[in-house]
Scaffold this motif. Structure first.
Motif, PDB file in Angstrom:
ATOM      1  N   GLN A  23      13.827  10.307  -6.154  1.00  0.00           N
ATOM      2  CA  GLN A  23      13.044   9.313  -5.413  1.00  0.00           C
ATOM      3  C   GLN A  23      12.149   9.981  -4.373  1.00  0.00           C
ATOM      4  OE1 GLN A  23      16.341   6.805  -4.257  1.00  0.00           O
ATOM      5  NE2 GLN A  23      15.869   5.323  -5.869  1.00  0.00           N
ATOM      6  N   SER A  24      12.646  11.022  -3.754  1.00  0.00           N
ATOM      7  CA  SER A  24      11.847  11.771  -2.789  1.00  0.00           C
ATOM      8  C   SER A  24      10.622  12.392  -3.463  1.00  0.00           C
ATOM      9  CB  SER A  24      12.708  12.855  -2.146  1.00  0.00           C
ATOM     10  OG  SER A  24      11.934  13.681  -1.321  1.00  0.00           O
ATOM     11  N   GLN A  25      10.826  12.929  -4.659  1.00  0.00           N
ATOM     12  CA  GLN A  25       9.706  13.515  -5.395  1.00  0.00           C
ATOM     13  C   GLN A  25       8.716  12.446  -5.846  1.00  0.00           C
ATOM     14  OE1 GLN A  25       9.057  16.793  -5.550  1.00  0.00           O
ATOM     15  NE2 GLN A  25      10.864  16.977  -4.258  1.00  0.00           N
ATOM     16  N   GLN A  26       9.220  11.262  -6.195  1.00  0.00           N
ATOM     17  CA  GLN A  26       8.321  10.166  -6.566  1.00  0.00           C
ATOM     18  C   GLN A  26       7.423   9.798  -5.386  1.00  0.00           C
ATOM     19  OE1 GLN A  26      11.174   7.158  -8.004  1.00  0.00           O
ATOM     20  NE2 GLN A  26       9.952   7.120  -9.864  1.00  0.00           N
ATOM     21  N   ILE A  27       7.996   9.735  -4.195  1.00  0.00           N
ATOM     22  CA  ILE A  27       7.223   9.412  -2.994  1.00  0.00           C
ATOM     23  C   ILE A  27       6.177  10.493  -2.750  1.00  0.00           C
ATOM     24  CG2 ILE A  27       7.355   9.175  -0.476  1.00  0.00           C
ATOM     25  CD1 ILE A  27      10.137   7.824  -0.975  1.00  0.00           C
ATOM     26  N   LYS A  28       6.575  11.761  -2.861  1.00  0.00           N
ATOM     27  CA  LYS A  28       5.618  12.862  -2.674  1.00  0.00           C
ATOM     28  C   LYS A  28       4.482  12.768  -3.689  1.00  0.00           C
ATOM     29  CE  LYS A  28       8.823  16.264  -0.757  1.00  0.00           C
ATOM     30  NZ  LYS A  28       9.535  17.530  -1.018  1.00  0.00           N
ATOM     31  N   ALA A  29       4.818  12.441  -4.927  1.00  0.00           N
ATOM     32  CA  ALA A  29       3.791  12.328  -5.970  1.00  0.00           C
ATOM     33  C   ALA A  29       2.836  11.180  -5.658  1.00  0.00           C
ATOM     34  CB  ALA A  29       4.448  12.122  -7.338  1.00  0.00           C
ATOM     35  N   ALA A  30       3.374  10.051  -5.219  1.00  0.00           N
ATOM     36  CA  ALA A  30       2.537   8.903  -4.882  1.00  0.00           C
ATOM     37  C   ALA A  30       1.599   9.238  -3.725  1.00  0.00           C
ATOM     38  CB  ALA A  30       3.405   7.697  -4.536  1.00  0.00           C
ATOM     39  N   ILE A  31       2.107   9.951  -2.738  1.00  0.00           N
ATOM     40  CA  ILE A  31       1.278  10.355  -1.594  1.00  0.00           C
ATOM     41  C   ILE A  31       0.157  11.284  -2.065  1.00  0.00           C
ATOM     42  CG2 ILE A  31       1.286  11.745   0.525  1.00  0.00           C
ATOM     43  CD1 ILE A  31       4.114  10.526   1.066  1.00  0.00           C
ATOM     44  N   GLN A  32       0.481  12.216  -2.950  1.00  0.00           N
ATOM     45  CA  GLN A  32      -0.540  13.145  -3.454  1.00  0.00           C
ATOM     46  C   GLN A  32      -1.582  12.412  -4.290  1.00  0.00           C
ATOM     47  OE1 GLN A  32      -0.888  16.316  -2.431  1.00  0.00           O
ATOM     48  NE2 GLN A  32      -2.827  16.165  -3.484  1.00  0.00           N
ATOM     49  N   VAL A  33      -1.151  11.451  -5.109  1.00  0.00           N
ATOM     50  CA  VAL A  33      -2.101  10.657  -5.894  1.00  0.00           C
ATOM     51  C   VAL A  33      -3.010   9.884  -4.946  1.00  0.00           C
ATOM     52  CG1 VAL A  33      -2.297   8.657  -7.432  1.00  0.00           C
ATOM     53  CG2 VAL A  33      -0.717  10.513  -7.996  1.00  0.00           C
ATOM     54  N   ASN A  34      -2.427   9.258  -3.914  1.00  0.00           N
ATOM     55  CA  ASN A  34      -3.220   8.517  -2.931  1.00  0.00           C
ATOM     56  C   ASN A  34      -4.259   9.427  -2.283  1.00  0.00           C
ATOM     57  OD1 ASN A  34      -3.649   6.161  -0.990  1.00  0.00           O
ATOM     58  ND2 ASN A  34      -3.089   7.803   0.409  1.00  0.00           N
ATOM     59  N   ARG A  35      -3.831  10.599  -1.856  1.00  0.00           N
ATOM     60  CA  ARG A  35      -4.733  11.557  -1.200  1.00  0.00           C
ATOM     61  C   ARG A  35      -5.889  11.926  -2.138  1.00  0.00           C
ATOM     62  NH1 ARG A  35      -4.594  14.909   2.929  1.00  0.00           N
ATOM     63  NH2 ARG A  35      -2.459  14.359   3.436  1.00  0.00           N
ATOM     64  N   THR A  36      -5.566  12.215  -3.382  1.00  0.00           N
ATOM     65  CA  THR A  36      -6.580  12.633  -4.346  1.00  0.00           C
ATOM     66  C   THR A  36      -7.566  11.501  -4.621  1.00  0.00           C
ATOM     67  OG1 THR A  36      -5.009  14.181  -5.317  1.00  0.00           O
ATOM     68  CG2 THR A  36      -6.911  13.589  -6.659  1.00  0.00           C
ATOM     69  N   LEU A  37      -7.057  10.283  -4.771  1.00  0.00           N
ATOM     70  CA  LEU A  37      -7.955   9.137  -4.990  1.00  0.00           C
ATOM     71  C   LEU A  37      -8.836   8.893  -3.776  1.00  0.00           C
ATOM     72  CD1 LEU A  37      -5.726   6.570  -6.906  1.00  0.00           C
ATOM     73  CD2 LEU A  37      -7.790   7.715  -7.729  1.00  0.00           C
ATOM     74  N   LEU A  38      -8.263   8.973  -2.577  1.00  0.00           N
ATOM     75  CA  LEU A  38      -9.075   8.772  -1.374  1.00  0.00           C
ATOM     76  C   LEU A  38     -10.160   9.837  -1.257  1.00  0.00           C
ATOM     77  CD1 LEU A  38      -6.486   7.609   1.289  1.00  0.00           C
ATOM     78  CD2 LEU A  38      -8.430   6.317   0.408  1.00  0.00           C
ATOM     79  N   GLU A  39      -9.873  11.062  -1.648  1.00  0.00           N
ATOM     80  CA  GLU A  39     -10.896  12.108  -1.648  1.00  0.00           C
ATOM     81  C   GLU A  39     -12.013  11.746  -2.622  1.00  0.00           C
ATOM     82  OE1 GLU A  39      -8.671  15.654  -2.490  1.00  0.00           O
ATOM     83  OE2 GLU A  39      -7.864  15.766  -0.445  1.00  0.00           O
ATOM     84  N   PHE A  40     -11.643  11.203  -3.784  1.00  0.00           N
ATOM     85  CA  PHE A  40     -12.654  10.762  -4.749  1.00  0.00           C
ATOM     86  C   PHE A  40     -13.471   9.604  -4.174  1.00  0.00           C
ATOM     87  CE2 PHE A  40     -14.010   7.794  -8.030  1.00  0.00           C
ATOM     88  CZ  PHE A  40     -14.858   8.600  -8.744  1.00  0.00           C
ATOM     89  N   TYR A  41     -12.789   8.624  -3.566  1.00  0.00           N
ATOM     90  CA  TYR A  41     -13.494   7.473  -2.985  1.00  0.00           C
ATOM     91  C   TYR A  41     -14.434   7.925  -1.871  1.00  0.00           C
ATOM     92  CZ  TYR A  41      -9.885   4.680  -5.373  1.00  0.00           C
ATOM     93  OH  TYR A  41      -9.049   4.110  -6.297  1.00  0.00           O
TER      94      TYR A  41
END
Length: 167
Positions: A23-41
């Motif tokens: 679950q901790s890794q899932q949260i880290k992955a979600a945060i990284q996906v969010n960061r990457t999408l925000l960089e794209f936006y």
């Protein structure tokens, strides 16, 4: 037997540990996906702002871009005309402040911006307009206290910045 009981307890403890680590890794992955999408936006907002695409293509620009992106990326979500405008607002609100910083991770740069979800930014943009200091105040508070969107909205509605931020 006693050894089976101890092994069972040990196994259950290990299983719980695996669950928590996963679950901790899932949260880290979600945060990284969010960061990457925000960089794209951010980059998309910059492209729209710097190329002055609304001026070039007129009032139907966001609808056209939205339709074209949906056609090119049929599985992607989040490219509504409204969201595309928010990407531009997101860039315009923060870009000057970040450009004035020598190091973006000095406590008031892009690193912070890309640390909270897009939906939080929409609320901040809606309530802070072009007041970048007020917007950064809410970004920092969201990070510091791990605010959900509803908690953020509550503090935006009750004017926390006016009460605390300017002090």
């Amino acid at each position: 037997t006693l050894s089976e009981h101890n092994n069972s307890r040990s196994y259950k403890k290990w299983l719980l540990d695996l669950k928590q680590r996963y679950q901790s890794q899932q949260i880290k992955a979600a945060i990284q996906v969010n960061r990457t999408l925000l960089e794209f936006y951010w980059d998309l907002g910059r492209d729209i702002a710097e190329r002055q695409l609304e001026n070039v293509y007129g009032s139907g620009f966001y609808r056209k871009l939205s339709n074209d992106l949906r056609q090119e990326l049929p599985d992607a979500k989040g490219f509504s005309p409204t969201n595309l405008k928010y990407f531009k607002y997101f860039y315009e609100l923060y870009h000057q402040e970040i450009a004035n910083r020598q190091q973006p991770v000095d406590g008031s740069g892009a690193d912070e911006l890309f640390s909270i979800p897009c939906g939080h930014h929409v609320q901040i943009i809606n309530r802070c307009g072009r007041d970048v200091k007020k917007a950064f105040f809410y970004v920092r508070k969201t990070i510091e206290f791990n605010w959900s969107r509803s908690v953020l909205m509550n503090f935006l509605d009750t004017g926390l910045y006016e009460r605390e931020g300017k002090a």
